[in-house]
Design a protein around this motif. Structure first.
Motif, short mmCIF file in Angstrom:
data_model
loop_
_atom_site.label_atom_id
_atom_site.label_comp_id
_atom_site.label_asym_id
_atom_site.label_seq_id
_atom_site.Cartn_x
_atom_site.Cartn_y
_atom_site.Cartn_z
N GLY A 135 100.29 6.29 -36.34
CA GLY A 135 99.27 6.63 -35.35
C GLY A 135 99.51 5.96 -34.02
O GLY A 135 99.74 4.75 -33.97
N ARG A 136 99.49 6.75 -32.94
CA ARG A 136 99.61 6.21 -31.59
C ARG A 136 98.72 7.03 -30.65
O ARG A 136 98.37 8.17 -30.95
N ILE A 137 98.39 6.42 -29.53
CA ILE A 137 97.62 7.12 -28.49
C ILE A 137 98.55 7.41 -27.33
O ILE A 137 99.24 6.52 -26.84
N PHE A 138 98.58 8.67 -26.90
CA PHE A 138 99.37 9.08 -25.74
C PHE A 138 98.45 9.80 -24.76
O PHE A 138 97.74 10.74 -25.14
N LEU A 139 98.46 9.37 -23.52
CA LEU A 139 97.67 10.02 -22.47
C LEU A 139 96.21 10.14 -22.89
O LEU A 139 95.56 11.17 -22.72
N ASP A 140 95.68 9.09 -23.52
CA ASP A 140 94.29 8.99 -23.98
C ASP A 140 94.00 9.84 -25.22
O ASP A 140 92.84 9.94 -25.63
N VAL A 154 97.20 10.51 -31.63
CA VAL A 154 98.17 11.41 -32.27
C VAL A 154 98.70 10.75 -33.54
O VAL A 154 98.96 9.55 -33.56
N VAL A 155 98.88 11.55 -34.58
CA VAL A 155 99.53 11.08 -35.80
C VAL A 155 100.89 11.78 -35.89
O VAL A 155 101.01 12.98 -35.65
N ILE A 156 101.91 11.00 -36.22
CA ILE A 156 103.28 11.50 -36.34
C ILE A 156 103.78 11.23 -37.75
O ILE A 156 103.58 10.14 -38.29
N PHE A 157 104.44 12.22 -38.36
CA PHE A 157 105.00 12.01 -39.69
C PHE A 157 106.05 13.07 -39.98
O PHE A 157 106.20 14.05 -39.24
N MET A 211 100.21 15.74 -34.57
CA MET A 211 98.92 16.42 -34.46
C MET A 211 97.81 15.43 -34.12
O MET A 211 98.02 14.21 -34.15
N ASP A 212 96.67 15.97 -33.80
CA ASP A 212 95.49 15.15 -33.52
C ASP A 212 95.25 14.20 -34.68
O ASP A 212 95.28 14.59 -35.85
N ASP A 213 95.04 12.93 -34.36
CA ASP A 213 94.88 11.90 -35.40
C ASP A 213 93.45 11.82 -35.93
O ASP A 213 93.13 10.93 -36.71
N ARG A 214 92.59 12.73 -35.53
CA ARG A 214 91.18 12.69 -35.93
C ARG A 214 90.84 13.87 -36.84
O ARG A 214 90.89 15.02 -36.40
N CYS A 215 90.50 13.58 -38.07
CA CYS A 215 90.09 14.65 -38.98
C CYS A 215 88.87 15.35 -38.39
O CYS A 215 87.91 14.69 -37.97
N PRO A 216 88.86 16.67 -38.33
CA PRO A 216 87.73 17.39 -37.72
C PRO A 216 86.44 17.30 -38.52
O PRO A 216 85.39 17.73 -38.04
N HIS A 217 86.47 16.71 -39.73
CA HIS A 217 85.27 16.57 -40.55
C HIS A 217 84.42 15.39 -40.07
O HIS A 217 83.28 15.57 -39.62
N ARG A 218 84.97 14.18 -40.14
CA ARG A 218 84.22 13.00 -39.71
C ARG A 218 85.03 12.11 -38.77
O ARG A 218 84.74 10.94 -38.59
N LEU A 219 86.08 12.69 -38.19
CA LEU A 219 86.94 12.01 -37.23
C LEU A 219 87.61 10.75 -37.80
O LEU A 219 87.90 9.80 -37.08
N ALA A 220 87.86 10.74 -39.09
CA ALA A 220 88.60 9.64 -39.70
C ALA A 220 90.06 9.69 -39.22
O ALA A 220 90.61 10.77 -38.97
#
Length: 343
Positions: free
Chosen positions: A22-27, A30-33, A43-52
């Motif tokens: 997990g890293r933050i780019f340009l605010d 992002v999760v990389i794997f 992709m977005d590092d925040r699950c759209p369910h509860r933003l985990a």
């Protein structure tokens, strides 16, 4: 404001594994794997369910599983499974980012995905040639990424900030050139002494020789730097790549790749070179950049109308190019063209 439609470095290639990163780019978090078959995913590092945070989750085959409620997402960002077994809701999808592995680095496109073109990745193939033992490093900077670029493009600070190096590069013959949006800057000292670091690695160097420092800046914040010393009894050459990616407006990811060319089979020399280089950056350059950031505050350095010296030429030119590119990207004409290409 950031330039988004361009390639930033997201990490070293070896960092992308089946263990999510997990890293933050340009605010943007992002999760990389890599999937179990090796597919690169960002992709977005925040699950759209509860933003985990998904980077705390698990890669299962070709999907990543949220650590909180077990939702699974494909490399395309689509939710494929819920804990209840029900059909995933339409909003259970994630933004994805183009991610490419090249020159032993990971390159991410943070803008409009349809505009991502891997051929636009600048050529840093020099950092993969077999004449050196290559090392990788990472540093975290609590300062704006352009301050770190300034630090690299204005090497006159070496004489004052780095006592161990003590090169009078500020008095060097310099040449600035611009090719498209690429800035080249060369500094030459025809009668110089070798850096202490160079003598440590190659004691055969003569006490007098020629020092040449060549730099190439590429949009948005990518720098190739070679430090060269030529003498009657031997030469010394260190090629390196410096990749500055903004985390936020005041924090930066600093990715470094450098080559030890004196004896590429000498692992002990490479490790000493790596630890020494990172130590200099971590204990001398970064504290100064972070102190600058505290004084600058929330606005851009150039908004303070700083005094400009001859040695600032490359840094100022790079800032002007980047500023123009950002303005162009945010102009109504560019936005209209982008919208058409994205259809």
């Amino acid at each position: 404001m950031y330039l988004r439609n361009c390639w930033y470095v997201a990490g070293h290639a070896e960092e992308a594994t089946v263990k999510p990163l997990g890293r933050i780019f340009l605010d943007e978090p992002v999760v990389i794997f890599r999937t179990e078959t090796g597919t690169l995913v960002a992709m977005d590092d925040r699950c759209p369910h509860r933003l985990a945070p998904l980077h705390k989750g698990t890669v299962c085959g070709e999907q990543i599983r949220c650590p909180y409620h077990g939702l699974r997402f494909s490399p395309a960002g689509m939710c494929s499974a819920t804990p209840s077994g029900d059909r995933p809701p339409a909003r259970a999808r994630l933004k994805t980012y183009p991610l490419v592995e090249r020159h032993e680095m990971l390159w991410i496109w943070m803008g409009e995905a349809s505009l991502a073109d891997a051929s636009l990745i600048p050529d840093f193939s020099r950092l993969t040639e077999d004449d050196a033992d290559w090392l990788s490093g990472y540093l975290y900077v609590r300062g704006n990424y352009q301050l770190a670029v300034d630090n690299l493009l204005d090497l006159s600070h070496i004489e004052f900030l780095h006592p161990m190096l003590a090169s009078p590069i500020a008095r060097a013959h310099s040449q600035l050139e611009q090719e498209g949006d690429t800035v080249h800057f060369t500094s030459t000292l025809p009668d110089d002494k070798p850096l202490a670091l160079a003598l440590t690695m190659n004691p055969r160097l003569a006490p007098h020789g020629k020092t040449v420092m060549r730099e190439r800046w590429e949009v948005p914040s990518l720098v190739f730097l070679s430090v060269e010393y030529y003498s009657a009894t031997g030469d010394w050459y260190i090629p390196s790549g410096h990749f500055l990616t903004p985390e936020t407006a005041t924090t930066t990811h600093y990715f470094l790749r450098s080559g030890q060319t004196v004896d590429k089979y000498n692992a002990q020399m490479t490790e000493a070179f790596k630890s020494g280089s990172l130590h200099i950056f971590a204990t001398e350059d970064i504290p100064m950049i972070e102190a600058q950031q505290k004084n600058i505050g929330a606005i851009d350095l150039m908004d303070h109308h700083p005094a400009i010296l001859r040695t600032d030429a490359a840094a100022v030119r790079a800032r002007r190019v980047l500023s123009r590119r950002i303005k162009e990207e945010n102009s109504p004409v560019y936005t209209a063209v982008e919208a058409q290409q994205g259809q």
